[in-house]
Design an enzyme around this catalytic site. Structure first.
Site, mmCIF file in Angstrom:
data_model
loop_
_atom_site.group_PDB
_atom_site.id
_atom_site.type_symbol
_atom_site.label_atom_id
_atom_site.label_comp_id
_atom_site.label_asym_id
_atom_site.label_seq_id
_atom_site.Cartn_x
_atom_site.Cartn_y
_atom_site.Cartn_z
ATOM 1 N N ASN A 48 0.946 -1.120 0.037
ATOM 2 C CA ASN A 48 -0.005 0.063 -0.055
ATOM 3 C C ASN A 48 0.751 1.276 0.061
ATOM 4 O O ASN A 48 1.617 1.456 0.926
ATOM 5 C CB ASN A 48 -1.065 -0.063 1.335
ATOM 6 C CG ASN A 48 -1.832 1.299 1.176
ATOM 7 O OD1 ASN A 48 -2.532 1.621 0.676
ATOM 8 N ND2 ASN A 48 -1.033 2.229 2.219
ATOM 9 N N GLU A 49 0.907 1.973 -1.191
ATOM 10 C CA GLU A 49 1.555 3.312 -1.400
ATOM 11 C C GLU A 49 3.226 3.406 -1.208
ATOM 12 O O GLU A 49 3.624 4.426 -0.799
ATOM 13 C CB GLU A 49 0.750 4.347 -0.488
ATOM 14 C CG GLU A 49 -0.628 4.460 -0.590
ATOM 15 C CD GLU A 49 -1.296 5.634 0.177
ATOM 16 O OE1 GLU A 49 -0.489 6.285 1.136
ATOM 17 O OE2 GLU A 49 -2.546 5.844 0.107
ATOM 18 N N ASP A 50 3.475 2.307 -1.144
ATOM 19 C CA ASP A 50 5.224 2.220 -1.046
ATOM 20 C C ASP A 50 5.977 2.647 -2.152
ATOM 21 O O ASP A 50 6.691 3.462 -2.082
ATOM 22 C CB ASP A 50 5.729 0.703 -0.811
ATOM 23 C CG ASP A 50 5.253 0.279 0.456
ATOM 24 O OD1 ASP A 50 4.438 1.105 1.416
ATOM 25 O OD2 ASP A 50 5.534 -0.942 0.948
ATOM 26 N N SER A 100 -0.372 -0.840 -4.445
ATOM 27 C CA SER A 100 -1.582 -0.084 -4.796
ATOM 28 C C SER A 100 -1.390 1.100 -4.062
ATOM 29 O O SER A 100 -1.078 1.533 -2.896
ATOM 30 C CB SER A 100 -2.766 -0.600 -3.934
ATOM 31 O OG SER A 100 -3.872 -0.107 -4.081
#
Length: 848
Positions: free
Chosen positions: A438-440, A493
């Site tokens: 998530n958002e890395d 994502s």
């Protein structure tokens, strides 16, 4: 050769006690009600900690996460005959655990997400009782210690202490912009003894459905493990069967191979196919494997499966590259929600509560839930509920908002973690996709880390300042390809073929320029979307009853009180809430009114997003889905959730349900940015009316639009009725367009309705924006209770009429707009006989 015995399981959930590790007095040991547990809850149960969810008690609980804790119990000598193996199985230890049996170290763990199995055959057979002791170190302090060992790595992140990136633990325990910092520890999943001669160590099920969908082939492989390393597998038979309900429909027996594997292919003719909520039923088949020796059943494992094929469709088109899901050949618009852990203390979430959360999604017409990468690989009960109720699951791996290190030991741990959790959940028919994080990638962009998509040398990745690319683009996809090849894998994502994460033409998108970022008007939400909008949202206060639960003093029950601000962890929330309130509605100081206004803003924002993005679905699948941030909360808080911690639905929940209905009508006038023009109205505004349908066959419908004065409730001109409108299957149909004359026409509501087969199936309204410029006194609302229904009418247009969310009570609709001569019926379920009528309010109610 020893006689083979059936598998015996000894549950070790009771008889535990715990203490702070630095307390040496024997009287320091305290009882544990039951494991699984968490140290915070055990302290609360012993009156040594005030509930961290109330008031400012989170601060008073910080010390717990800085201490080490020891849990202990006694194990009776198990009935283990010669030749049997005895294993201590730990499904989950949180996180740095040192396990000792009779004073001897048998395990040191450092990954919350890993199950552990320890062979204690030799140790457990001596004596009568055995001492089992588990010491949990402070994950907070251990994380700092590990981080300091790798000064060359850039530990950068959004939310929480950067040291969290060095530890394989639920990242939200460090605190997030919706959750408290509560560093949990403990035996968070079951622990047991297993005694066996033979066991089924793993079951893999691969399903193939023929092109004509008349035959399903279930290929099942079992890994069979003997008690002794040189066990003769040739003596073991594996019986495979498939059943639905009580009926066995296929069976087969296979010899176990010398390598420990047994396999079978079972055919199901005319399979009952599993479909998502709203598209069909969710039949579930049981695939059972039983191993036998000399005709004796020794161990059985069962997996529930659904017969379906899920595809992620990514193909070039006029908008870039598509991103949507297809199930059994049917394209699905995945309107739904993102999911965070439902409690800061995970062991407090019962299977019944998981079921209650997922059940909320069904009447809301939601199709998908995204398990966010900063929490946990969820409990089996979560996936079971999704299977049963037809909710597709987008499953992130547990990496969230950070630049994760890749030193050798953590890579080995991540590999084991990925294999274990993919194997555990891969059989669930609800599972649609794995995503690497998530958002890395957004963190990498924000911190200007190295990411050259064209460079395919994995050693370069590991040597760069963004080594976690190796995890997302090599390690995890290889695990998924080996263990669950039928499930789509997506590196992150948001992510889209190596392009910048905000690219709207490819992959999925997190759209935070409403609320965060540039703080755009929510009225243009749909213009800000991408191919699949996997995060977006707007904050709203929880319900008053929820606030009263955590606010201890009556004097603190006002919108900007210290304790209410403390129960909102979002950066800059005061300014952001204020911005959207001041821009759109007349503000208030009374808490009840203020709550309603924030909830109205959330309701409107999500409506504009979902309504517009679903319309785009019919435009060459321009938008494949939208998952609101977020469905739920982990404690009572002001956040982006559409249902608060106590499962009280906010108005936005109902707005989403209407936008995602099987057949929905939409109407809106062109957006005009009143801020830029200093509140000067445009002379005219075009408007459009369309119909969206998820039905798989064409339908005909009757559509109406009325033009209703906000001030008087009278129609300012003749309505338009269009009968026999042909509506595209699983798509969008544009029906009407017109123009609002803001010079000659007084402010009015565009009120649309749609009938299918003579039944009214949908409404939509478009109001002049912003709402703050409209007068709302004298609406003359009437709510008449008729049995288990509420009949709602009004003499003038009403905005966002919201009913009380009473515990145990379920409403068919709420947060409704009401126009004259259009009575709406709200069905009520669960309201006890003799109970007072539900309270209600609407925009401007306080002005009367």
């Amino acid at each position: 050769m020893a006689e083979s015995i059936p598998m015996t399981v000894v549950d070790l959930s009771s008889g535990w006690s715990f203490k702070q590790a630095d307390q040496v007095d024997e009287s320091s040991w305290l009882p544990v009600k039951k494991v699984p547990s968490t140290v915070h809850q055990d302290l609360i149960d012993n009156d040594l900690l005030q509930d961290p969810f109330i008031g400012f008690n989170e601060i008073k609980a910080e010390w717990v996460g800085l201490k080490s804790w020891i849990y202990r119990t006694k194990i009776a000598n198990p009935p283990a005959p010669d030749g049997a193996r005895v294993v201590l199985a730990f499904d989950g230890l949180d996180t740095f655990a040192h396990v000792r049996l009779d004073g001897l170290t048998i395990l040191k763990s450092d990954n919350m997400f890993l199950p552990y199995r320890v062979d204690v055959t030799g140790a457990i057979k001596s004596g009568t009782d055995h001492d089992l002791e588990i010491e949990f170190d402070s994950a907070f302090l251990k994380a700092r210690e590990i981080k300091n060992q790798y000064p060359e790595h850039k530990f950068v992140c959004f939310n929480g202490d950067p040291a969290r990136l060095a530890v394989r633990k639920a990242q939200y325990h460090w605190g997030w912009d919706w959750g408290p910092a509560l560093m949990c520890a403990g035996i968070w999943k079951p622990v047991r003894l297993e005694i066996y001669s033979w066991r089924i160590a793993d079951v893999r099920i691969d399903i193939n459905i023929s092109a004509d969908q008349t035959v399903a082939t279930i290929h099942t492989t079992a890994n069979i493990e003997g008690a002794e390393s040189d066990s003769d597998h040739s003596s073991v038979l594996a019986r495979f069967d498939v059943s639905i309900g009580e009926k066995i429909i296929a069976t087969n027996v296979a010899q176990c191979e010398s390598n420990g594997w047994a396999a079978s292919q079972l055919r199901v003719s005319n399979p009952e196919r599993w479909m998502p909520n709203g598209y069909g039923q969710q039949p579930l088949y049981n695939v059972r494997v039983t191993i036998t020796v000399d005709g004796i059943d020794l161990h059985t494992e069962t997996r529930r499966v659904g017969l379906r094929k899920v595809e992620l469709v990514q193909e070039p088109d006029s908008h870039g590259k598509s991103f949507y899901f297809r199930v059994n050949g049917v394209d699905i618009f995945c309107g739904g929600s993102c999911w965070i852990p439902a409690d800061s203390f995970l062991t407090n979430i019962t299977p019944e509560k998981y079921r209650a959360w997922i059940e909320l999604m069904v009447p809301a017409n939601q199709k998908m839930i995204r398990v966010w990468g900063g929490g946990i690989y969820e409990h089996d009960a979560f996936y079971n509920a999704c299977d049963e109720l037809g909710i597709l699951v987008w499953q992130d791996f547990m990496f969230g908002c950070g630049n994760y290190p890749c030193f050798p030991s953590i890579l080995r741990s991540i590999q084991a973690e990925a294999v274990a959790n993919v194997r555990r959940i891969r059989h669930h028919p609800c599972l649609a996709i794995f995503a690497g994080n998530n958002e890395d990638y957004q963190v990498a962009e924000s911190a200007h880390l190295t990411y050259d998509y064209e460079d395919k040398n994995e050693q370069h990745w590991l040597q760069s300042d963004f080594p976690a690319r190796y995890i997302y683009e090599s390690l995890l996809p290889k695990v998924c390809a080996a263990e669950a090849p039928s499930v789509a894998y997506h590196p992150g994502s948001p992510w889209g073929d190596g392009k910048i994460s905000s690219d709207p033409t490819v992959g999925d998108l997190h759209q935070w320029n409403v609320w965060h970022g540039t703080q755009e008007k929510y009225q243009i939400f749909d213009s800000l979307g991408g191919r699949f909008n996997s995060e977006f949202g707007m904050e709203a206060f929880p319900h008053l009853d929820t606030i009263r639960w955590f606010v201890e003093k009556e004097e603190d029950l006002f919108p900007q009180s210290h304790v209410l601000d403390f129960h909102n962890k979002a950066d800059g929330h005061e300014r952001r809430i204020a911005t959207y309130l001041v821009e759109n509605v007349r503000t208030a100081t009374k808490l009840e009114t203020y709550i309603h206004l924030t909830q109205l803003i959330q309701c409107e924002a999500l409506m504009f997003g979902y309504r517009g993005w679903r319309r785009q679905w019919g435009n060459e699948r321009q938008c494949g889905g939208a998952l609101v941030w977020q469905l739920n909360d982990c404690w009572p808080v002001t956040s982006w959730s559409i249902v608060d911690y106590f499962l009280r639905r906010k108005p936005a929940y109902y707005a989403m349900a209407r936008a995602l209905a099987p057949v929905a009508v939409g109407i809106r006038r062109a957006h005009h940015d009143w801020s830029v023009t200093h509140a000067r109205e445009p002379r005219t505004q075009d408007w459009e009316l369309w119909v969206v349908s998820s039905r798989l066959t064409e339908i005909t419908a009757d559509v109406e639009v009325r033009f209703v004065s906000v001030r008087t409730g009278l129609e300012i001109k003749d309505s338009i009725v269009k009968k026999g409108v042909w509506v595209r299957a699983n798509g969008t149909t544009n029906v009407l367009e017109g123009c609002v004359d803001n010079i000659r026409e007084e402010p009015h509501v565009l009120a649309a309705r749609i009938w299918v087969g003579g039944e009214l199936v949908g409404r939509d309204t478009d109001w002049p924006q912003p709402l703050k410029y409209l007068p709302f006194p004298g609406r003359k609302v009437k709510v008449e209770v008729v049995g288990n229904e509420m009949h709602v009418s009004a003499e003038r247009p009403v905005k966002c009429l919201v009913f009380e969310e009473r515990e145990g009570c379920h409403l068919s609709d709420s947060a409704i707009d009401v126009v004259p001569n259009d009575k709406q019926v709200i069905r009520v379920r669960g309201l006890a006989a003799g109970s007072p009528a539900l309270r209600w309010t609407y925009l401007g109610a306080g002005e009367q």
